[in-house]
Design an enzyme around this catalytic site. Structure first.
Site, PDB file in Angstrom:
ATOM      1  N   CYS A   1      12.120 -83.687   7.882  1.00 35.88           N
ATOM      2  CA  CYS A   1      13.069 -84.618   8.501  1.00 35.88           C
ATOM      3  C   CYS A   1      14.250 -84.878   7.560  1.00 35.88           C
ATOM      4  O   CYS A   1      15.092 -84.027   7.391  1.00 35.88           O
ATOM      5  CB  CYS A   1      12.355 -85.897   8.923  1.00 35.88           C
ATOM      6  SG  CYS A   1      13.239 -86.769  10.207  1.00 35.88           S
TER       7      CYS A   1
ATOM      8  N   HIS B   1       8.218 -83.892  12.121  1.00 38.66           N
ATOM      9  CA  HIS B   1       7.219 -84.279  11.112  1.00 38.66           C
ATOM     10  C   HIS B   1       5.908 -83.523  11.358  1.00 38.66           C
ATOM     11  O   HIS B   1       5.031 -84.039  12.056  1.00 38.66           O
ATOM     12  CB  HIS B   1       6.956 -85.788  11.188  1.00 38.66           C
ATOM     13  CG  HIS B   1       8.102 -86.617  10.720  1.00 38.66           C
ATOM     14  ND1 HIS B   1       8.253 -87.004   9.407  1.00 38.66           N
ATOM     15  CD2 HIS B   1       9.168 -87.113  11.388  1.00 38.66           C
ATOM     16  CE1 HIS B   1       9.362 -87.719   9.280  1.00 38.66           C
ATOM     17  NE2 HIS B   1       9.927 -87.808  10.466  1.00 38.66           N
TER      18      HIS B   1
ATOM     19  N   GLU C   1       3.471 -83.189   9.456  1.00 34.43           N
ATOM     20  CA  GLU C   1       2.316 -83.849   8.816  1.00 34.43           C
ATOM     21  C   GLU C   1       1.451 -84.621   9.811  1.00 34.43           C
ATOM     22  O   GLU C   1       0.254 -84.802   9.584  1.00 34.43           O
ATOM     23  CB  GLU C   1       2.774 -84.777   7.682  1.00 34.43           C
ATOM     24  CG  GLU C   1       3.586 -86.015   8.078  1.00 34.43           C
ATOM     25  CD  GLU C   1       5.088 -85.776   8.148  1.00 34.43           C
ATOM     26  OE1 GLU C   1       5.510 -84.620   8.369  1.00 34.43           O
ATOM     27  OE2 GLU C   1       5.852 -86.764   8.016  1.00 34.43           O
TER      28      GLU C   1
END
Ligand code: GLN
Length: 535
Positions: A383, A509, A511
């Site tokens: 990001c 994102h 993650e």
């Protein structure tokens, strides 16, 4: 069978790891073939944690449907291996907002609006809504905060009512407490737990299960004492000792037959668990073959919870490589001086520049990325990390010295990163970013395409700024590859430098989608590259 409910409360101190305990129990039920959904109740008045500082509250987790939620939802998704949504996180703020909006519309027909029954009814209706949406066999509901707090009282009252409403055998309470250790007498003390259960009882809730956090083994006689004083069956007093890895917790609870106790109390037939793959995972976690030095260069490095999903995603990629990930927290502000940055980056085998907001530490992040690019240190930008990588490339390769993001400099003349068009009229802060899952198309033969093994991906977002299309042609000519784009080709979702071992960044994102047994391809790519270089 109808949905069965497990309420989780905490006592004695905060930060007991109720989320991990709830998530671990969820895994044990999933491992028996049951479907599991969760709900996290957060007693604060913020409508959601989206506007809260990560310094205070830790990471803001983002769901597929674009909810900004408590970080515990991340643990629940990772342990249970399911995707949750807005309805799975309920705050006092959102409850009061709904009730007050209804009151303004006259929906209460002139009644005096009160905590009981109006607030408690709204809380219960959220439980029913989540049940309706997920239709799970088991619903695990965690109440944030500590028993005795003023804030959580309406939630406790609502679950007291709810338990009565749905009847015996359909809902239980699990109370998590701490057993402090007194070194002078060499004892674990049970009194605070007893008091905490007493307080819970005074609210009308008798817990059926006690989970005791402890640094030492809980002796049998202390277990008996807790069972006696807290009116809990002895086998329902569960020890939860500190573990090296959170992923060991489900196995520790399974050893004590916690799921069997739960199934029994909830009048559900016993099923055996299939935990083979989880056991294999823990085996890999316990016996790493190598250690990798991995840096996270961000602004909130004093509180590791601020990047919890990034940390977990790195670990997951490590497990797949039988590697222990040694995290180095690099405060980006310390890297503003390039010499200092070089020093901090020496010995680092892979680096992540995570998401963030605001100008602080940006020049340091640019230095970290420059170092990674010039020294072929495997790099992953997330990001803001991707936005910084674009600025760095524009400045140092394309030669646009004053390239910047509109976020950091309103009057900047070369905004290679600019506010997204549909953000221009946004004035309110809460829930107004580009949030949640969007489709992204990957470029043929790109590093990203190879890593994902597919052309179309769906990833979660949380941002207001984007790569400015006016600079794309020049950046491409200078060698930067835009390897992921929105379906209409207008929004740049990924960049890469294919000549380096791993230099990849995403506007989204990744993650949030990594799972312990299924590391995310971008984190895996990063760690794979670091392992390869180390050989
Ligand atoms: N601040 C940047 C934006 O709003 C990046 C956001 C983030 O990293 N989550 O676009």
């Amino acid at each position: 069978m109808g949905t069965k409910y497990i309420f989780i409360t905490g006592g004695v101190v905060s930060s007991l790891g109720k989320g991990i305990i709830g998530a671990s129990l969820g895994r044990l039920l999933r491992a028996r073939g049951f479907s599991v959904a969760i709900q996290k109740f957060d007693p604060y008045i913020n409508v959601d944690p989206g506007t809260m500082s990560p310094f205070q509250h830790g990471e803001v987790f983002v769901t597929n449907d674009g909810a900004e939620t408590d970080l515990d939802l991340g643990h629940y998704e990772r342990f249970i291996d399911a995707d949750f949504a807005q309805i799975n996180n309920v705050t006092s703020g959102s409850i009061y907002q709904t009730v007050i909006n209804k009151e303004r519309k006259g929906e209460y027909l002139g009644a005096t609006v009160q905590v009981v029954p109006h607030i408690t009814n709204e809380i219960k209706s959220r439980i029913y809504k989540a049940t309706e949406q997920f239709k799970p066999d088991f619903m695990i509901i965690e109440i944030g905060g500590t028993i005795g707090d003023i804030e959580s009282l309406p939630f406790i009252e609502a679950i007291r009512q709810f338990k009565t409403e749905i009847g015996i055998g359909n809902a239980i309470s699990v109370h998590c407490t701490l057993l402090p250790y007194l070194p002078t007498s060499g004892e674990l003390k049970t009194k605070p737990s007893q008091h905490s259960v007493n307080v819970l009882r005074s609210y009308g809730i008798q817990p059926e299960i006690l989970v005791c956090r402890t640094s030492y083994p809980l002796p049998e006689d202390e277990k008996e004492k807790l069972a006696l004083f807290c009116s809990v069956q002895k086998d329902a007093v569960i020890e939860c000792r500190d573990m090296k890895s959170i992923y060991e917790v489900p196995l520790a609870l399974e050893e004590q037959n916690m799921a069997a106790v739960v199934l029994n109390l909830l009048q559900t037939c016993y099923k055996r668990a299939d935990l083979k793959s989880w056991e294999k995972l823990v085996e890999r976690i316990r016996n790493p073959k190598r250690t990798l030095e991995v840096a996270i260069a961000g602004k909130y490095t004093k509180l590791s919870d601020a990047y919890i999903s990034v940390v977990e995603a790195l670990k997951h990629a490590g497990y797949a490589n039988e590697a222990k990930i040694n995290i180095h927290w690099i405060n980006s502000e310390d890297c503003v001086d390039y010499e200092k940055c070089k020093e901090l980056m020496s010995g680092i085998q892979a680096v992540v520049v995570p998401g963030g907001f605001g100008v602080r530490g940006i020049e340091g992040k640019l230095n970290v990325i420059r170092y990674a690019r010039e020294n072929n240190v495997p790099f992953l930008g997330l990001c803001l990390g991707m936005q910084c990588a674009v600025i760095e490339y524009a400045r140092h390769v394309l030669g646009i010295e004053d390239a910047n993001s509109r976020e950091f400099s309103e009057e900047c003349e070369k905004p290679v990163i600019d506010l997204m068009l549909d953000q221009k009229d946004v004035t309110a802060y809460g829930g107004t970013m580009r949030l949640g899952q969007y489709e992204c198309h990957l470029r043929k033969n790109s590093v990203a395409r190879k890593a994902y093994g597919t052309d179309v991906i769906f990833e979660r977002h949380r941002h207001r700024y984007e790569v400015n299309n006016a600079y794309i042609e020049d950046l491409e000519k200078a060698g930067l590859i835009f390897s992921g784009k929105s379906p209409n080709g207008k929004l740049m979702e990924m960049i890469e430098l294919p000549n380096l071992d791993w230099f990849v960044a995403s506007q989204f994102h990744p993650e949030f989608k990594s799972r312990p047994e299924r590391p995310h391809p971008l984190f895996k790519g990063l760690i794979d590259a670091a392992v390869k270089q180390s050989k």
